[in-house]
Design a protein around this motif. Structure first.
Motif, PDB file in Angstrom:
ATOM      1  N   VAL A 101       0.852  -1.185   0.000  1.00 36.72           N
ATOM      2  CA  VAL A 101       0.000   0.000   0.000  1.00 36.72           C
ATOM      3  C   VAL A 101       0.886   1.233   0.000  1.00 36.72           C
ATOM      4  O   VAL A 101       1.779   1.353   0.833  1.00 36.72           O
ATOM      5  CB  VAL A 101      -0.893   0.030   1.266  1.00 36.72           C
ATOM      6  N   GLN A 102       0.641   2.135  -0.945  1.00 36.12           N
ATOM      7  CA  GLN A 102       1.328   3.433  -0.868  1.00 36.12           C
ATOM      8  C   GLN A 102       0.277   4.526  -0.703  1.00 36.12           C
ATOM      9  O   GLN A 102      -0.203   4.730   0.406  1.00 36.12           O
ATOM     10  CB  GLN A 102       2.256   3.615  -2.062  1.00 36.12           C
ATOM     11  N   CYS A 103      -0.181   5.162  -1.774  1.00 37.63           N
ATOM     12  CA  CYS A 103      -1.207   6.199  -1.543  1.00 37.63           C
ATOM     13  C   CYS A 103      -2.512   5.577  -1.076  1.00 37.63           C
ATOM     14  O   CYS A 103      -3.317   6.212  -0.412  1.00 37.63           O
ATOM     15  CB  CYS A 103      -1.432   7.041  -2.794  1.00 37.63           C
ATOM     16  N   GLY A 104      -2.748   4.334  -1.472  1.00 34.82           N
ATOM     17  CA  GLY A 104      -3.926   3.614  -1.004  1.00 34.82           C
ATOM     18  C   GLY A 104      -5.167   3.777  -1.859  1.00 34.82           C
ATOM     19  O   GLY A 104      -6.174   3.138  -1.584  1.00 34.82           O
ATOM     20  N   PHE A 105      -5.093   4.628  -2.893  1.00 40.52           N
ATOM     21  CA  PHE A 105      -6.325   4.881  -3.644  1.00 40.52           C
ATOM     22  C   PHE A 105      -6.808   3.639  -4.384  1.00 40.52           C
ATOM     23  O   PHE A 105      -8.002   3.375  -4.457  1.00 40.52           O
ATOM     24  CB  PHE A 105      -6.131   6.037  -4.641  1.00 40.52           C
ATOM     25  N   CYS A 106      -5.881   2.856  -4.889  1.00 42.81           N
ATOM     26  CA  CYS A 106      -6.261   1.631  -5.610  1.00 42.81           C
ATOM     27  C   CYS A 106      -6.511   0.472  -4.660  1.00 42.81           C
ATOM     28  O   CYS A 106      -7.002  -0.578  -5.076  1.00 42.81           O
ATOM     29  CB  CYS A 106      -5.142   1.220  -6.573  1.00 42.81           C
ATOM     30  N   THR A 107      -6.104   0.632  -3.407  1.00 43.44           N
ATOM     31  CA  THR A 107      -5.998  -0.523  -2.510  1.00 43.44           C
ATOM     32  C   THR A 107      -7.320  -1.241  -2.234  1.00 43.44           C
ATOM     33  O   THR A 107      -7.357  -2.479  -2.301  1.00 43.44           O
ATOM     34  CB  THR A 107      -5.309  -0.107  -1.186  1.00 43.44           C
ATOM     35  N   LEU A 137      -5.647  -0.752 -11.729  1.00 42.40           N
ATOM     36  CA  LEU A 137      -4.446   0.030 -11.992  1.00 42.40           C
ATOM     37  C   LEU A 137      -3.904   0.634 -10.704  1.00 42.40           C
ATOM     38  O   LEU A 137      -4.661   1.090  -9.857  1.00 42.40           O
ATOM     39  CB  LEU A 137      -4.747   1.153 -12.989  1.00 42.40           C
ATOM     40  N   CYS A 138      -2.581   0.591 -10.575  1.00 44.92           N
ATOM     41  CA  CYS A 138      -1.902   1.197  -9.435  1.00 44.92           C
ATOM     42  C   CYS A 138      -0.807   2.088  -9.971  1.00 44.92           C
ATOM     43  O   CYS A 138      -0.012   1.657 -10.807  1.00 44.92           O
ATOM     44  CB  CYS A 138      -1.316   0.119  -8.516  1.00 44.92           C
ATOM     45  N   ARG A 139      -0.751   3.316  -9.487  1.00 41.23           N
ATOM     46  CA  ARG A 139       0.249   4.264  -9.970  1.00 41.23           C
ATOM     47  C   ARG A 139       1.420   4.398  -9.008  1.00 41.23           C
ATOM     48  O   ARG A 139       2.320   5.192  -9.242  1.00 41.23           O
ATOM     49  CB  ARG A 139      -0.410   5.633 -10.203  1.00 41.23           C
ATOM     50  N   CYS A 140       1.407   3.638  -7.909  1.00 42.70           N
ATOM     51  CA  CYS A 140       2.445   3.840  -6.897  1.00 42.70           C
ATOM     52  C   CYS A 140       3.359   2.637  -6.702  1.00 42.70           C
ATOM     53  O   CYS A 140       4.561   2.803  -6.576  1.00 42.70           O
ATOM     54  CB  CYS A 140       1.825   4.138  -5.539  1.00 42.70           C
ATOM     55  N   THR A 141       2.805   1.462  -6.601  1.00 48.42           N
ATOM     56  CA  THR A 141       3.588   0.352  -6.049  1.00 48.42           C
ATOM     57  C   THR A 141       4.432  -0.366  -7.079  1.00 48.42           C
ATOM     58  O   THR A 141       5.314  -1.140  -6.717  1.00 48.42           O
ATOM     59  CB  THR A 141       2.663  -0.706  -5.415  1.00 48.42           C
ATOM     60  N   GLY A 142       4.138  -0.193  -8.349  1.00 48.33           N
ATOM     61  CA  GLY A 142       4.852  -0.963  -9.365  1.00 48.33           C
ATOM     62  C   GLY A 142       4.402  -2.408  -9.403  1.00 48.33           C
ATOM     63  O   GLY A 142       5.002  -3.229 -10.098  1.00 48.33           O
TER      64      GLY A 142
HETATM   65  S1  FES Z   1      -1.059   2.545  -3.947  1.00 48.94           S
HETATM   66 FE1  FES Z   1      -1.342   4.464  -4.986  1.00 48.94          FE
HETATM   67  S2  FES Z   1      -2.434   3.927  -6.783  1.00 48.94           S
HETATM   68 FE2  FES Z   1      -1.955   2.026  -5.867  1.00 48.94          FE
END
Ligand code: FES
Ligand code: FES
Length: 161
Positions: A101-107, A137-142
């Protein structure tokens, strides 16, 4: 459902009778009328998976589903995924443990899709997990840590008594 019957469905184990029109998007109903804001809106067009919920146990994009089409069916949102006693679903715990989890928006959407994959009894392979999560889609975790989380959850399921 007959035109005179009230529309009912089950959300997170609770029968509900929406006030909203049957032409309301399931996403808006969940967020606005039920206050289940764990379900996110990204694209609003079926592309990102941020709005994923489980419909009769299978992931769907709630931005593309009209309330009237889910009469009598069962919806699970991220708020309903835990065991009801405050414990996390094994996939939620695996996301925490893997740091997925990074920004969490996709989580929320990714967790629900992954939970459906794990709970369906699938074995882990990177290819299978990637395919299952291809709509999220996730823009943070790769994605690497999300895949690790799915692998952990599958391994945990195998070890469960
Ligand atoms: S954790 Fe940021 S978009 Fe997936
Ligand atoms: S908000 Fe539903 S798929 Fe993007």
């Amino acid at each position: 459902m007959s035109p005179t019957e009230p529309l009912t469905l089950v959300v997170n184990g609770r029968p509900v009778t929406p006030l909203a029109s049957p032409t309301t998007r399931l996403l808006d109903y969940l967020r606005t009328e039920l206050g289940l804001t764990g379900t996110k809106e990204g694209c609003g067009a079926g592309e990102c998976g941020a709005c994923t919920v489980l419909l009769d146990g299978r992931p769907v994009n709630a931005c593309l589903v009209l309330l009237g089409s889910v009469a009598g069916r069962t919806v699970t949102t991220i708020e309903g995924l835990s065991d009801g006693a405050g414990g996390l679903h094994p996939v939620q715990q695996a996301f925490v443990d893997a740091g997925a989890v990074q920004c969490g928006f996709c989580t929320p959407g990714a967790v629900l899709t992954a939970a459906a994959f794990v709970d369906a009894g699938n074995d882990y392979s990177a290819a299978a997990a990637r395919a299952a999560l291809s709509g999220n889609l996730c823009r943070c975790t790769g994605y690497a840590k999300i895949l690790q989380a799915v692998e952990r959850a599958v391994a945990g399921r195998r070890e469960a008594p």
